[in-house]
Design a protein around this motif. Structure first.
Motif, mmCIF file in Angstrom:
data_model
loop_
_atom_site.group_PDB
_atom_site.id
_atom_site.type_symbol
_atom_site.label_atom_id
_atom_site.label_comp_id
_atom_site.label_asym_id
_atom_site.label_seq_id
_atom_site.Cartn_x
_atom_site.Cartn_y
_atom_site.Cartn_z
ATOM 1 N N THR A 19 5.258 -15.712 22.187
ATOM 2 C CA THR A 19 4.708 -14.720 21.240
ATOM 3 C C THR A 19 3.207 -14.842 21.003
ATOM 4 O O THR A 19 2.615 -13.941 20.405
ATOM 5 C CB THR A 19 5.372 -14.862 19.844
ATOM 6 N N LEU A 21 2.020 -16.766 18.854
ATOM 7 C CA LEU A 21 1.911 -17.363 17.509
ATOM 8 C C LEU A 21 1.815 -18.876 17.632
ATOM 9 O O LEU A 21 2.547 -19.488 18.404
ATOM 10 C CB LEU A 21 3.140 -17.013 16.668
ATOM 11 N N ASN A 73 3.717 -10.934 7.399
ATOM 12 C CA ASN A 73 3.666 -9.465 7.374
ATOM 13 C C ASN A 73 2.766 -8.895 6.285
ATOM 14 O O ASN A 73 2.784 -7.682 6.041
ATOM 15 C CB ASN A 73 5.088 -8.896 7.205
ATOM 16 N N TYR A 76 -1.168 -3.897 3.223
ATOM 17 C CA TYR A 76 -1.096 -2.877 2.158
ATOM 18 C C TYR A 76 -1.954 -1.689 2.568
ATOM 19 O O TYR A 76 -2.795 -1.792 3.466
ATOM 20 C CB TYR A 76 -1.524 -3.455 0.787
ATOM 21 N N ARG A 79 -6.260 -1.267 3.143
ATOM 22 C CA ARG A 79 -6.749 -2.649 3.194
ATOM 23 C C ARG A 79 -8.156 -2.653 3.770
ATOM 24 O O ARG A 79 -8.391 -2.044 4.816
ATOM 25 C CB ARG A 79 -5.820 -3.462 4.097
ATOM 26 N N SER A 114 2.785 -4.291 11.257
ATOM 27 C CA SER A 114 3.640 -4.812 10.194
ATOM 28 C C SER A 114 4.543 -3.707 9.643
ATOM 29 O O SER A 114 5.173 -2.991 10.411
ATOM 30 C CB SER A 114 2.783 -5.477 9.104
ATOM 31 N N GLU A 118 -0.889 0.238 7.427
ATOM 32 C CA GLU A 118 -2.156 0.474 8.153
ATOM 33 C C GLU A 118 -2.130 1.799 8.932
ATOM 34 O O GLU A 118 -3.020 2.636 8.739
ATOM 35 C CB GLU A 118 -2.459 -0.710 9.069
ATOM 36 N N ASP A 144 4.633 -3.387 16.752
ATOM 37 C CA ASP A 144 4.754 -4.739 16.186
ATOM 38 C C ASP A 144 5.870 -5.472 16.925
ATOM 39 O O ASP A 144 6.713 -4.850 17.588
ATOM 40 C CB ASP A 144 5.071 -4.681 14.684
ATOM 41 N N ASP A 146 7.876 -7.501 15.193
ATOM 42 C CA ASP A 146 8.877 -7.778 14.166
ATOM 43 C C ASP A 146 9.750 -6.534 13.961
ATOM 44 O O ASP A 146 9.311 -5.531 13.388
ATOM 45 C CB ASP A 146 8.129 -8.160 12.865
ATOM 46 N N LEU A 197 6.408 -3.850 20.421
ATOM 47 C CA LEU A 197 5.581 -4.401 21.507
ATOM 48 C C LEU A 197 5.196 -5.833 21.166
ATOM 49 O O LEU A 197 4.648 -6.099 20.092
ATOM 50 C CB LEU A 197 4.305 -3.572 21.718
ATOM 51 N N ASN A 198 5.469 -6.718 22.114
ATOM 52 C CA ASN A 198 4.968 -8.080 22.019
ATOM 53 C C ASN A 198 3.607 -8.091 22.729
ATOM 54 O O ASN A 198 3.534 -7.872 23.944
ATOM 55 C CB ASN A 198 5.965 -9.021 22.710
ATOM 56 N N ASN A 218 -5.951 -8.821 11.424
ATOM 57 C CA ASN A 218 -5.147 -9.906 10.832
ATOM 58 C C ASN A 218 -3.897 -10.226 11.657
ATOM 59 O O ASN A 218 -2.828 -10.467 11.109
ATOM 60 C CB ASN A 218 -4.766 -9.535 9.385
ATOM 61 N N VAL A 219 -4.044 -10.168 12.952
ATOM 62 C CA VAL A 219 -2.955 -10.512 13.875
ATOM 63 C C VAL A 219 -3.368 -11.730 14.707
ATOM 64 O O VAL A 219 -2.655 -12.739 14.754
ATOM 65 C CB VAL A 219 -2.632 -9.321 14.816
#
Ligand SMILES: C[S@@+](CC[C@H](N)C(=O)[O-])C[C@H]1O[C@@H](n2cnc3c(N)ncnc32)[C@H](O)[C@@H]1O
Length: 274
Positions: A19, A21, A73, A76, A79, A114, A118, A144, A146, A197-198, A218-219
């Motif tokens: 991933t 991450l 995640n 808002y 943002r 997320s 956005e 995303d 997730d 999508l990864n 912010n990813v």
């Protein structure tokens, strides 16, 4: 359950490789808690047994289940307002100026969207900028890794935390309110297409082409350096020449790629594919 250091390293590296991450050693406690939840759910006795399930694909969709727990995640509507002003007051008008009557179209991609705040914000800003919207073909793509977050996107229903920064005129125009929840109006929802999508999947990334603007905010802060570089190279190929990319306010291309030009505009900065 505390996971042994050996199992932590195995699981952490496996997640990273699949991933992008990356969990630093100091995040072990957080990582352990989330993995432990899955270990219990799938009735494993140990973390190493769980690792084998992941590695050999012994349970369909298990990596997705774990990823849903491991992703952050936080998001808002509206943002980072100054950056959005850069988008709507400077970048969009520039883009619009360059489109002629036969090519009234553009593509925007929210990568790592997320729960959808956005891309819906971008759709609202585009609606307000383009008074002759019916003459335009606008694609707003939102992706995303997730799957649970993507479900929330599709519902388009949000609580008060998500709308805390929405300017009042946007709240009145683009949302309906019912029983303590705010629903994005259908005309805004119709402007956004959501998909899984990864970003680390190089092959799938090649199907994302001809983008005018990418938002990936912010990813990449949650990725290791090599993975972040790979993703940014993918974005380069996805963008049209002259296309724009917005990163999060704490993110920068400086260690990731030299292929983009940093452009300073009135309200903020944006990267441009030269
Ligand atoms: C903190 S949110 C950012 C949301 C939004 N861009 C914003 O700035 O408000 C980070 C998102 O990146 C997604 N993500 C993490 N790794 C990913 C990957 N490999 N591919 C696609 N999305 C990923 C997470 O699922 C999460 O929804």
């Amino acid at each position: 359950m505390e996971i042994s250091n050996g199992d932590f390293l195995l699981l952490r590296d496996y997640v990273n490789q699949r991933t992008g991450l990356f969990f630093e050693d100091k995040k072990k406690y957080l990582f352990d808690m989330r993995v432990d939840k899955r270990v219990k759910e799938v009735s494993c006795d140990t973390a190493s047994e769980y690792y084998r399930i992941l590695k050999f694909g012994l349970r369909v969709g298990e990596l997705d289940n774990l990823v849903n727990l491991l992703t952050t995640n936080e998001t808002y509507f509206f943002r980072n307002l100054p950056q959005l002003q850069t988008f709507s007051d400077e970048v969009l008008p520039e883009l619009i100026r360059h489109k002629n009557d036969t090519h009234k179209e553009f593509n925007i991609w929210s990568a790592g969207c997320s729960t959808g705040e956005e891309p819906y914000t971008l759709a609202m800003l585009v609606r307000d900028k383009l008074k002759d919207l019916q003459n335009w073909n606008i694609q707003i793509l939102a992706t995303d890794i997730d799957r649970e977050a993507l479900e929330e996107c599709r519902k388009g229903i949000y609580g008060s935390r998500s709308i805390k920064d929405v300017p009042p005129q946007y709240l009145m125009t683009h949302f309906t309110y019912s029983n303590g929840f705010f629903m994005v109006k259908p005309e805004v929802r119709r402007m956004v297409n959501f998909g899984y999508l990864n970003l680390i999947d190089k092959i799938k990334m090649t199907t994302f082409r001809d983008m005018d603007i990418i938002f990936c905010r912010n990813v990449l802060i949650y990725f290791d350096l090599d993975s972040a570089r790979q993703v940014v190279n993918g974005f380069y190929d996805s963008l049209k020449p002259g296309g724009y990319i917005f990163l999060g306010h704490s993110e920068s291309m400086s260690r990731l790629s030299a292929a983009f030009k940093l452009v300073r505009l009135k309200n903020g900065t944006v990267y441009v594919k030269e």
